[in-house]
Design a protein around this motif. Sequence first.
Motif, PDB file in Angstrom:
ATOM      1  N   MET A 187       0.807  -1.216   0.000  1.00 10.51           N
ATOM      2  CA  MET A 187       0.000   0.000   0.000  1.00 10.51           C
ATOM      3  C   MET A 187       0.839   1.265   0.000  1.00 10.51           C
ATOM      4  N   GLU A 192       2.406  12.969   2.105  1.00 13.37           N
ATOM      5  CA  GLU A 192       3.743  13.143   2.682  1.00 13.37           C
ATOM      6  C   GLU A 192       4.643  12.086   2.067  1.00 13.37           C
ATOM      7  N   ASP A 193       5.889  12.353   2.102  1.00 14.21           N
ATOM      8  CA  ASP A 193       6.849  11.373   1.648  1.00 14.21           C
ATOM      9  C   ASP A 193       7.008  10.342   2.758  1.00 14.21           C
ATOM     10  N   ILE A 194       6.490   9.146   2.566  1.00 17.43           N
ATOM     11  CA  ILE A 194       6.573   8.188   3.653  1.00 17.43           C
ATOM     12  C   ILE A 194       7.720   7.201   3.430  1.00 17.43           C
ATOM     13  N   ILE A 195       8.221   6.689   4.509  1.00 17.91           N
ATOM     14  CA  ILE A 195       9.362   5.767   4.444  1.00 17.91           C
ATOM     15  C   ILE A 195       8.867   4.332   4.287  1.00 17.91           C
ATOM     16  N   SER A 196       7.918   3.981   5.115  1.00 15.39           N
ATOM     17  CA  SER A 196       7.411   2.614   5.112  1.00 15.39           C
ATOM     18  C   SER A 196       6.169   2.599   5.988  1.00 15.39           C
ATOM     19  N   TYR A 197       5.571   1.425   6.109  1.00 11.20           N
ATOM     20  CA  TYR A 197       4.456   1.339   7.033  1.00 11.20           C
ATOM     21  C   TYR A 197       4.450  -0.038   7.676  1.00 11.20           C
ATOM     22  N   ASP A 198       3.806  -0.111   8.814  1.00 10.36           N
ATOM     23  CA  ASP A 198       3.662  -1.380   9.519  1.00 10.36           C
ATOM     24  C   ASP A 198       2.189  -1.639   9.740  1.00 10.36           C
ATOM     25  N   LYS A 222      -0.313   4.025  -2.369  1.00  8.29           N
ATOM     26  CA  LYS A 222      -1.641   4.469  -1.975  1.00  8.29           C
ATOM     27  C   LYS A 222      -1.565   5.368  -0.727  1.00  8.29           C
ATOM     28  N   LEU A 223      -0.771   4.932   0.235  1.00  6.40           N
ATOM     29  CA  LEU A 223      -0.641   5.712   1.466  1.00  6.40           C
ATOM     30  C   LEU A 223       0.064   7.033   1.202  1.00  6.40           C
ATOM     31  N   ALA A 234      -2.507   9.268  -0.038  1.00  6.88           N
ATOM     32  CA  ALA A 234      -3.507   9.606   0.978  1.00  6.88           C
ATOM     33  C   ALA A 234      -2.930  10.548   2.034  1.00  6.88           C
ATOM     34  N   VAL A 235      -1.692  10.316   2.395  1.00  5.59           N
ATOM     35  CA  VAL A 235      -1.085  11.105   3.463  1.00  5.59           C
ATOM     36  C   VAL A 235      -0.577  12.433   2.932  1.00  5.59           C
TER      37      VAL A 235
END
Lengths: 122, 122
Positions: free
Chosen positions: B90, B100-106, B93-94, B97-98
């Motif tokens: 995801m 923001e530049d995201i690193i990863s998710y759990d 997709k995240l 949605a966020v």
Amino acid sequence: MTKNAELILNIINGSDEHLTAEQIYLKLNEQNEKAALATVYNNLNYLYENDLIRKVSVEGYPDRYDRTIRHDHLICKKCGKISDIALEDMTEKLRRAVGEDIISYDLKINYICEECRSEEKE
Amino acid sequence: MTKNAELILNIINGSDEHLTAEQIYLKLNEQNEKAALATVYNNLNYLYENDLIRKVSVEGYPDRYDRTIRHDHLICKKCGKISDIALEDMTEKLRRAVGEDIISYDLKINYICEECRSEEKE
DNA sequence: ATACATGCAAATCTTTTGCAATCAA
DNA sequence: TTGATTGCAAAAGATTTGCATGTAT
């Protein structure tokens, strides 16, 4: 539900921070409601076991306690700050994908918050 | 990368369990590769900081270490058992949605595992 | 009267740290 | 030789427990 449990639940529900047991203990004292730290922990466990609060663990920090209302978390990998973010509820989707009866899910999104990003640039 | 770091990385990559620092320490000893528990922790931190392993925290249990290959986790709320499950990635997709530049998710999915469910029935 | 909640201190468990000894480049 | 890595023991931090006391029903 005892008076202390209720006070603690109110603190958690009335805060948009993600408080640690110790911060809750300090807030109680500010309200002149004395309760030992161990009692705070006992009550937090009671509330948690009865699904009245959530627990959020971020590595390197003590557990934080949070409202149960459905939402997800943005976690800053630099400073550990937690922010709430309400993404679409995926419970049904996950239930289908997993093929199991699921209770709930926790989604933590890792990023670098704005403050940490601007610090990095320096 | 030191020899110990490599041994530990191999143990983690070669296991489909979710080992604690102590279990890794014991596995090392089984292999007759002595290393103090503190050294295991030091190396785990090194590996973690360099994104060579993941850390999974489940309340009530010590941290567990895991491969980095993208996958999600099913957590049994009763016994704390962790199982891997590979759901769709995801990240993109995240990110959208966020905003923001995201690193990863759990993503941790809470449920009651089969063993615990059949125990409950008794 | 009985069961539960509390305070306090001590215990426990996980993880980190300090430091001297050792190893590797 | 110099700096990083290790082992060990001690420290630190978070959380739980035991027990005597207090509170509410």
